[in-house]
Structure formats: structure tokens, C-alpha cells
Design an enzyme around this catalytic site. Structure first.
Site, PDB file in Angstrom:
ATOM      1  N   ILE A   1      -2.489   1.368  -4.474  1.00 19.37           N
ATOM      2  CA  ILE A   1      -1.902   1.976  -3.273  1.00 19.37           C
ATOM      3  C   ILE A   1      -1.590   0.924  -2.218  1.00 19.37           C
ATOM      4  CG2 ILE A   1      -3.056   4.201  -3.620  1.00 19.37           C
ATOM      5  CD1 ILE A   1      -4.914   3.405  -1.227  1.00 19.37           C
ATOM      6  N   ASP A   2      -2.172  -0.273  -2.343  1.00 23.52           N
ATOM      7  CA  ASP A   2      -2.095  -1.266  -1.255  1.00 23.52           C
ATOM      8  C   ASP A   2      -0.713  -1.900  -1.065  1.00 23.52           C
ATOM      9  OD1 ASP A   2      -4.791  -0.783  -0.982  1.00 23.52           O
ATOM     10  OD2 ASP A   2      -5.398  -2.555  -2.121  1.00 23.52           O
TER      11      ASP A   2
ATOM     12  N   ARG B   1      -1.600  14.770  14.869  1.00 18.66           N
ATOM     13  CA  ARG B   1      -0.663  14.901  16.001  1.00 18.66           C
ATOM     14  C   ARG B   1      -0.786  16.290  16.623  1.00 18.66           C
ATOM     15  NH1 ARG B   1       3.571  11.037  16.295  1.00 18.66           N
ATOM     16  NH2 ARG B   1       4.627  12.413  17.745  1.00 18.66           N
TER      17      ARG B   1
ATOM     18  N   ARG C   1       4.195   6.912 -24.905  1.00 19.43           N
ATOM     19  CA  ARG C   1       5.371   7.527 -25.546  1.00 19.43           C
ATOM     20  C   ARG C   1       6.399   6.466 -25.942  1.00 19.43           C
ATOM     21  NH1 ARG C   1       5.286  13.428 -23.393  1.00 19.43           N
ATOM     22  NH2 ARG C   1       3.227  13.942 -24.228  1.00 19.43           N
TER      23      ARG C   1
ATOM     24  N   ARG D   1     -14.501  -1.709 -11.764  1.00 24.52           N
ATOM     25  CA  ARG D   1     -14.453  -3.106 -11.340  1.00 24.52           C
ATOM     26  C   ARG D   1     -15.491  -3.839 -12.187  1.00 24.52           C
ATOM     27  NH1 ARG D   1     -12.970  -0.864  -6.086  1.00 24.52           N
ATOM     28  NH2 ARG D   1     -10.762  -1.351  -5.867  1.00 24.52           N
TER      29      ARG D   1
ATOM     30  N   ALA E   1       3.831   6.907  15.087  1.00 21.28           N
ATOM     31  CA  ALA E   1       2.655   6.391  15.807  1.00 21.28           C
ATOM     32  C   ALA E   1       3.098   5.443  16.925  1.00 21.28           C
ATOM     33  CB  ALA E   1       1.738   5.660  14.838  1.00 21.28           C
TER      34      ALA E   1
ATOM     35  N   ARG F   1      -6.634  -2.789   2.028  1.00 22.49           N
ATOM     36  CA  ARG F   1      -7.369  -4.056   1.887  1.00 22.49           C
ATOM     37  C   ARG F   1      -6.863  -5.061   2.927  1.00 22.49           C
ATOM     38  NH1 ARG F   1      -9.630  -6.035  -3.871  1.00 22.49           N
ATOM     39  NH2 ARG F   1      -9.618  -3.816  -4.232  1.00 22.49           N
TER      40      ARG F   1
ATOM     41  N   ALA G   1       3.946   6.822 -20.059  1.00 23.44           N
ATOM     42  CA  ALA G   1       5.179   6.096 -20.392  1.00 23.44           C
ATOM     43  C   ALA G   1       4.906   5.020 -21.443  1.00 23.44           C
ATOM     44  CB  ALA G   1       5.747   5.453 -19.119  1.00 23.44           C
ATOM     45  N   VAL G   2       3.781   4.341 -21.318  1.00 23.45           N
ATOM     46  CA  VAL G   2       3.428   3.300 -22.300  1.00 23.45           C
ATOM     47  C   VAL G   2       3.210   3.953 -23.670  1.00 23.45           C
ATOM     48  CG1 VAL G   2       1.657   1.605 -22.948  1.00 23.45           C
ATOM     49  CG2 VAL G   2       2.435   1.735 -20.580  1.00 23.45           C
TER      50      VAL G   2
ATOM     51  N   ASP H   1       0.211  -4.732  -2.131  1.00 23.49           N
ATOM     52  CA  ASP H   1      -0.127  -6.070  -1.630  1.00 23.49           C
ATOM     53  C   ASP H   1       0.286  -7.198  -2.573  1.00 23.49           C
ATOM     54  OD1 ASP H   1      -1.947  -5.388  -3.577  1.00 23.49           O
ATOM     55  OD2 ASP H   1      -3.713  -6.003  -2.463  1.00 23.49           O
TER      56      ASP H   1
ATOM     57  N   GLY I   1      -8.880  -0.408  -8.264  1.00 22.68           N
ATOM     58  CA  GLY I   1      -8.827   0.921  -7.632  1.00 22.68           C
ATOM     59  C   GLY I   1      -7.765   1.791  -8.290  1.00 22.68           C
TER      60      GLY I   1
ATOM     61  N   ASP J   1      -3.845  -7.231  -8.009  1.00 18.30           N
ATOM     62  CA  ASP J   1      -3.971  -8.686  -8.039  1.00 18.30           C
ATOM     63  C   ASP J   1      -5.129  -9.171  -8.922  1.00 18.30           C
ATOM     64  OD1 ASP J   1      -3.543 -11.296  -6.986  1.00 18.30           O
ATOM     65  OD2 ASP J   1      -5.289 -10.992  -5.717  1.00 18.30           O
TER      66      ASP J   1
ATOM     67  N   HIS K   1     -11.037   7.779   1.047  1.00 18.20           N
ATOM     68  CA  HIS K   1     -10.527   7.873  -0.327  1.00 18.20           C
ATOM     69  C   HIS K   1      -9.595   9.056  -0.566  1.00 18.20           C
ATOM     70  CE1 HIS K   1     -13.643   4.881  -0.861  1.00 18.20           C
ATOM     71  NE2 HIS K   1     -13.052   4.559  -1.997  1.00 18.20           N
TER      72      HIS K   1
HETATM   73  P1  ADP Z   1      -7.173  -4.903  -8.242  1.00 18.05           P
HETATM   74  O1  ADP Z   1      -6.754  -5.167  -9.646  1.00 18.05           O
HETATM   75  O2  ADP Z   1      -6.753  -3.566  -7.743  1.00 18.05           O
HETATM   76  O3  ADP Z   1      -6.824  -6.050  -7.313  1.00 18.05           O
HETATM   77  P2  ADP Z   1      -9.905  -5.875  -8.249  1.00 18.05           P
HETATM   78  O4  ADP Z   1      -9.656  -7.005  -7.308  1.00 18.05           O
HETATM   79  O5  ADP Z   1     -11.164  -5.090  -8.087  1.00 18.05           O
HETATM   80  O6  ADP Z   1      -8.756  -4.784  -8.230  1.00 18.05           O
HETATM   81  O7  ADP Z   1      -9.836  -6.489  -9.719  1.00 18.05           O
HETATM   82  C1  ADP Z   1      -9.971  -5.659 -10.853  1.00 18.05           C
HETATM   83  C2  ADP Z   1     -10.732  -6.374 -11.916  1.00 18.05           C
HETATM   84  O8  ADP Z   1      -9.995  -7.509 -12.370  1.00 18.05           O
HETATM   85  C3  ADP Z   1     -12.083  -6.968 -11.503  1.00 18.05           C
HETATM   86  O9  ADP Z   1     -13.097  -6.002 -11.455  1.00 18.05           O
HETATM   87  C4  ADP Z   1     -12.309  -7.978 -12.601  1.00 18.05           C
HETATM   88  O10 ADP Z   1     -12.736  -7.338 -13.783  1.00 18.05           O
HETATM   89  C5  ADP Z   1     -10.895  -8.512 -12.841  1.00 18.05           C
HETATM   90  N1  ADP Z   1     -10.712  -9.752 -12.091  1.00 18.05           N
HETATM   91  C6  ADP Z   1     -10.585  -9.905 -10.748  1.00 18.05           C
HETATM   92  N2  ADP Z   1     -10.488 -11.204 -10.414  1.00 18.05           N
HETATM   93  C7  ADP Z   1     -10.561 -11.909 -11.560  1.00 18.05           C
HETATM   94  C8  ADP Z   1     -10.520 -13.306 -11.881  1.00 18.05           C
HETATM   95  N3  ADP Z   1     -10.398 -14.247 -10.945  1.00 18.05           N
HETATM   96  N4  ADP Z   1     -10.623 -13.651 -13.184  1.00 18.05           N
HETATM   97  C9  ADP Z   1     -10.753 -12.728 -14.146  1.00 18.05           C
HETATM   98  N5  ADP Z   1     -10.795 -11.402 -13.915  1.00 18.05           N
HETATM   99  C10 ADP Z   1     -10.714 -10.983 -12.645  1.00 18.05           C
HETATM  100  O1  F6P Z   2      -7.294  -1.482  -3.703  1.00 15.51           O
HETATM  101  C1  F6P Z   2      -7.286  -0.117  -3.399  1.00 15.51           C
HETATM  102  C2  F6P Z   2      -8.323   0.198  -2.364  1.00 15.51           C
HETATM  103  O2  F6P Z   2      -8.274   1.595  -2.112  1.00 15.51           O
HETATM  104  C3  F6P Z   2      -8.212  -0.589  -1.051  1.00 15.51           C
HETATM  105  O3  F6P Z   2      -7.216  -0.066  -0.207  1.00 15.51           O
HETATM  106  C4  F6P Z   2      -9.609  -0.448  -0.513  1.00 15.51           C
HETATM  107  O4  F6P Z   2      -9.928  -1.528   0.321  1.00 15.51           O
HETATM  108  C5  F6P Z   2     -10.458  -0.453  -1.747  1.00 15.51           C
HETATM  109  O5  F6P Z   2      -9.625  -0.116  -2.835  1.00 15.51           O
HETATM  110  C6  F6P Z   2     -11.629   0.512  -1.699  1.00 15.51           C
HETATM  111  O6  F6P Z   2     -12.398   0.313  -2.825  1.00 15.51           O
HETATM  112  P1  F6P Z   2     -13.551   1.297  -3.299  1.00 15.51           P
HETATM  113  O7  F6P Z   2     -12.894   2.487  -3.913  1.00 15.51           O
HETATM  114  O8  F6P Z   2     -14.322   0.512  -4.279  1.00 15.51           O
HETATM  115  O9  F6P Z   2     -14.308   1.698  -2.071  1.00 15.51           O
END
Ligand code: ADP
Ligand code: F6P
Length: 320
Positions: free
Chosen positions: A127-128, A155, A25, A72, A187, A172, A22-23, A130, A11, A103, A250
């Protein structure tokens, strides 16, 4: 290392453009050739790679989204698909890669590093917020401020109409956006996946607050904590008071990055290039106690353990 590339994946998040800048430059400052990969791993597999220069990132620092585009690419989990990406990199003579994402993006980076020996530096951009190993990810602060804008507007109208409102925010499986926005927006209730909640208690508390003259209440629901319509319906049924539902969606992913995200993006982007220049092992970059840190990708995976329970409690104590 003479030739590196950068991509954004997963996302998008406000500050990704500032980070690419930054990368780019920093690389040029080190006399490296710098390439941009379009559409994350999907574009890498297809060889959607272009040379970048200092002008490529002019007038980008304040723009939301990512000018390299993101995608993705579920098939990237397949080692044969990863091999195609590696072939594309070697066709351009690219020796090192910077990935900006969350992640999932880091899992892909780890695979490229472990399976093919590609040097990959990961910058947390989501943005998460996480990822446990870092205090903040690029985009989180801006997204929370955007949510705060929504809370302020809600509000106004809910106060005027003596209403209960439920606002669903993203994140997420992580409740950070909800908690930070809940505390900053005053809130009354914050529902997050990390902490069990009791809807009967919330309904009864809302009813009691009405009886003592407090006729406006705001519930912030993290998307991972339950179904917004079912929760609103349940509270309304139990309390006898209508609950108006807003899904912010979004809108919270876009917009101009704020100071915190731009500065974080600058520090992370600079660090990623320094690490590649010094031929350091692949790793994720983060921030802890305002210091830029690095962590092996193997330590990034796994469960998240940094939820701020104290801040969560503060939200409820102050929201009474
Ligand atoms: P974020 O990076 O924000 O967590 P996603 O979970 O959608 O977003 O992951 C982004 C991309 O990273 C995926 O569309 C895929 O291409 C790659 N990816 C995710 N999980 C794996 C994995 N277990 N092994 C290899 N590539 C992965
Ligand atoms: O990971 C960022 C995020 O905006 C999450 O907060 C949300 O669950 C997800 O992506 C939404 O994904 P999409 O833009 O594919 O609907």
C-alpha cells in the site's frame, strides 16, 4: 520453464489475491505447473508449498489480504537460510518464482537470484507506493480510497463541531498515501517525511483561519513524518485550539481491491509468467506512463526519488 511458484511477502495489500490469480491462470494457460508458497519467505524456508489449480483462485479476485498468507522473515537475510529455501524449491522441481511484495521482498529475491541463480520475478505489492522505479504498486489506490472514506467521515463530524482533526495514515517512510488522500479529501495540511514542515506556522495559520470564521481544519500525517500525539499537542498549545487525533491503522490495509489495483494485478501477474516462460533474467516488474516495464533488481534498491512535490504543493494551495 515447466514448473513455477508464487508467494506474497511483507505487509499484505489489496489486490494480492487478484495478482496470485493472474499468475496462476497465466501459468496454466502456458501448461506450466503452478505452486503456491504459504507465508512468504518464512513458508518457503519450511517448505510450505502446495500445488494450485484454476479452482484454487476462484472467487478470489475481489478479496483483500492474501489467501497464501504473508509473513516477515528477518532471518532470510542469512545466506544459509536462503539455501534452505532453494532446497525446498528444488525438492519440488520448481524452476522459477514470482514474489509479490515491497522493497524488502525484492532484496530477498535479488539474493535468491544472485547467490543461487534462481529466476525470480518481482511484482510490487504494497500500500505504501514507496518504490521509485514504478509509478504505482498494487494496493496503493485501494488504500488511498479507504483513507478517503475515513477523511469524509471525519470531515462530517469535525465540521459539525468546529474542530481540528489530525489523521495519521500509513506509508512507512513514504508520504504518497498522505498526499493523494490529502488532495482528494481536501485536507488543509499534509505532513510527509519527504518535506520539512513548520508546526509553528501551521498553528498560527489554524488560529488565523478560526479568527476569519473557518473553524474546521484537517491535518493528514504520514506515519513516517512524526509522532501524532506530540504534533497534535504542540499545535494545540501554540494555537489554543484542541486537536482531535485519529490513527487509522490497519483498516487501510484491508478491503476489496478497486478496479485500478485489480487491473494492475492482472497486468503484472501475466507479465511475470511471460518473463519466466521466456527464461528472462530476474527482474522487478512495474508500470510507467501506463506501460508495463521491467527493471533489474539492482536498480530497484536505493533511495526513493519520485516524490511528487507538485502534488504536495497543490494539496496546500487548494486546502487554504
Ligand atoms: P516489504 O517487502 O513490504 O518491503 P519487508 O521489508 O518486511 O516488507 O520485507 C519482507 C521480507 O523480505 C522480510 O521479512 C525478509 O524475509 C525479506 N527481506 C527483507 N530485507 C532483506 C534483505 N536485505 N535480504 C534478504 N531478504 C530480505
Ligand atoms: O508496508 C505496509 C505497512 O502497512 C506500512 O505502511 C506500515 O508501516 C507497516 O506495513 C505496518 O506493519 P505491521 O502490519 O507489521 O504493523
Amino acid at each position: 520453464m515447466d514448473r513455477i511458484a508464487v508467494l506474497t511477502s511483507g505487509g499484505d495489500a489489496p489486490g494480492m489475491n487478484a495478482c496470485i490469480r493472474a499468475v496462476v491462470r497465466s501459468a496454466l494457460n502456458n501448461k506450466m505447473d503452478i505452486y503456491g508458497v504459504e507465508r512468504g519467505y518464512a513458508g518457503l524456508v519450511k517448505g510450505e508449498i502446495k500445488r494450485l489449480n484454476t479452482r484454487s483462485v476462484s472467487d478470489m479476485i475481489h478479496k483483500g489480504g492474501t489467501f497464501l498468507s504473508t509473513a516477515r522473515c528477518p532471518e532470510f537475510k542469512d545466506i544459509e537460510v536462503q539455501r534452505q529455501a532453494v532446497e525446498a524449491l528444488s525438492a519440488y522441481g520448481i524452476e522459477g518464482l514470482v514474489v509479490i511484495g515491497g522493497d524488502g521482498t525484492f532484496r530477498g529475491a535479488k539474493d535468491l537470484s544472485d547467490n543461487f541463480g534462481i529466476r525470480v520475478m518481482g511484482i510490487p505489492g504494497t500500500i505504501d507506493n514507496d518504490l521509485s522505479y514504478t509509478d504505482y504498486t498494487v494496493g496503493f489506490d485501494t488504500a488511498v480510497n479507504t483513507v478517503l472514506w475515513a477523511i469524509n467521515n471525519l470531515r462530517d463530524t469535525f465540521h459539525s463541531h468546529d474542530r481540528v482533526g489530525l489523521l495519521e495514515v500509513m506509508g512507512r517512510n513514504c508520504g504518497d498515501i498522505a498526499v493523494y488522500a490529502g488532495v482528494a479529501g481536501g485536507a488543509e495540511y499534509v505532513l510527509v517525511p519527504e518535506v520539512p514542515y513548520n508546526l509553528d506556522k501551521i498553528a498560527s495559520s489554524i488560529k488565523k483561519s478560526y479568527l476569519r470564521g473557518k473553524t474546521s481544519n484537517m491535518i493528514i500525517l504520514a506515519e513516517g513524518a512524526g509522532n501524532r500525539d506530540e504534533i497534535a499537542e504542540y499545535i494545540a498549545k501554540k494555537s489554543g485550539i484542541e486537536v482531535k487525533v485519529t490513527n487509522f491503522g490497519h483498516i487501510q490495509r484491508g478491503g476489496s481491491p478497486n478496479m485500478a489495483d485489480r487491473v494492475l494485478a492482472a497486468r503484472f501477474g501475466y507479465k511475470a509468467v511471460e518473463l519466466l516462460k521466456e527464461k528472462k533474467e530476474s527482474c522487478a516488474i512495474g508500470i510507467r506512463d501506463n506501460k508495463v516495464i521491467t527493471v533489474p533488481f539492482s536498480e530497484v534498491q536505493g533511495t526513493r526519488d519520485k516524490f511528487d512535490t507538485e502534488l504536495y504543493n497543490i494539496a496546500h494551495i487548494l486546502g487554504l
